[in-house]
Design an enzyme around this catalytic site. Sequence first.
Site, PDB file in Angstrom:
ATOM      1  N   CYS A 108       0.832  -1.210   0.000  1.00  0.00           N
ATOM      2  CA  CYS A 108       0.000   0.000   0.000  1.00  0.00           C
ATOM      3  C   CYS A 108       0.872   1.269   0.000  1.00  0.00           C
ATOM      4  O   CYS A 108       1.455   1.614  -1.018  1.00  0.00           O
ATOM      5  CB  CYS A 108      -0.979  -0.032   1.172  1.00  0.00           C
ATOM      6  N   HIS A 194      -3.768  -4.843   0.764  1.00  0.00           N
ATOM      7  CA  HIS A 194      -3.225  -5.273   2.057  1.00  0.00           C
ATOM      8  C   HIS A 194      -3.403  -6.786   2.231  1.00  0.00           C
ATOM      9  O   HIS A 194      -4.401  -7.235   2.797  1.00  0.00           O
ATOM     10  CB  HIS A 194      -3.938  -4.551   3.203  1.00  0.00           C
ATOM     11  N   GLU A 196      -2.026  -8.590   4.316  1.00  0.00           N
ATOM     12  CA  GLU A 196      -1.910  -8.927   5.739  1.00  0.00           C
ATOM     13  C   GLU A 196      -3.188  -8.648   6.523  1.00  0.00           C
ATOM     14  O   GLU A 196      -3.325  -9.089   7.673  1.00  0.00           O
ATOM     15  CB  GLU A 196      -0.740  -8.141   6.367  1.00  0.00           C
TER      16      GLU A 196
END
Length: 247
Positions: A108, A194, A196
Amino acid sequence: MSQFLRIAILECDTPIDPIKTKYGPYGDIFESHFKEGLRRINADVSLQLTKINVVQPFVDYPRPEDFDAVLLTGSKHDSYKDEPWILTLTRFVQDCYLIHHKPVIGICFGHQIIARALGARVGPNVSGWEVAVESVDLTSAGKRLVGKDTLAIHMMHRDIVYEVPPGCVNLGATLICGIQGLYVPKRILCVQGHPEYNEFMVSELLKLRQGMLGEALYENAMARMARAHDGLVFAETMCRFALGILE
């Protein structure tokens, strides 16, 4: 015999309290993500992480000889601003790429900083926010790296990369963001989304940003945040890249 994989994680922000309380700082979040990625590719690797918060003055950046790859996390900060720590981070990426030839991973904000370091324009998206799980239409390079035609991934960004830097290829696009990732073999791997993030993290961020998102987008995002996503698929890709086995 297992090999060592040394990764420097540059924390470009601190998670909001609900996320930090449950999962720790971003270095810990990515540690879990890398471990799961290594497990999924059956890599006999001993992971050694250095975690550094770079949003502060007088940061001791890691020496290139002390890591095999470096990762830049996401952030609430604007990648196009000329704040001292952002300029220092951008120069560090330039040195990693141009001088030390070290693999760099960006998530990002990290993706945007890498693009900026390589000469591309970054800035706010005139189409607004992209949030919750979105499907990225992958380019031929993206399909080859990820092993899928599309990549479902959590989003939480308003800023974007406007140009593909020289020497890079674009990994994919969505309707409102034409550059969803960048790749240079053994040198650069970054993604606008993202990998994660999970449902809890995104729901907490959406609640915090409800006012700036507007009611319509907030409700739409809350309806999509629990969709299945390919975050762990990209974790595998990151691990193969860091290990130097992603062509």
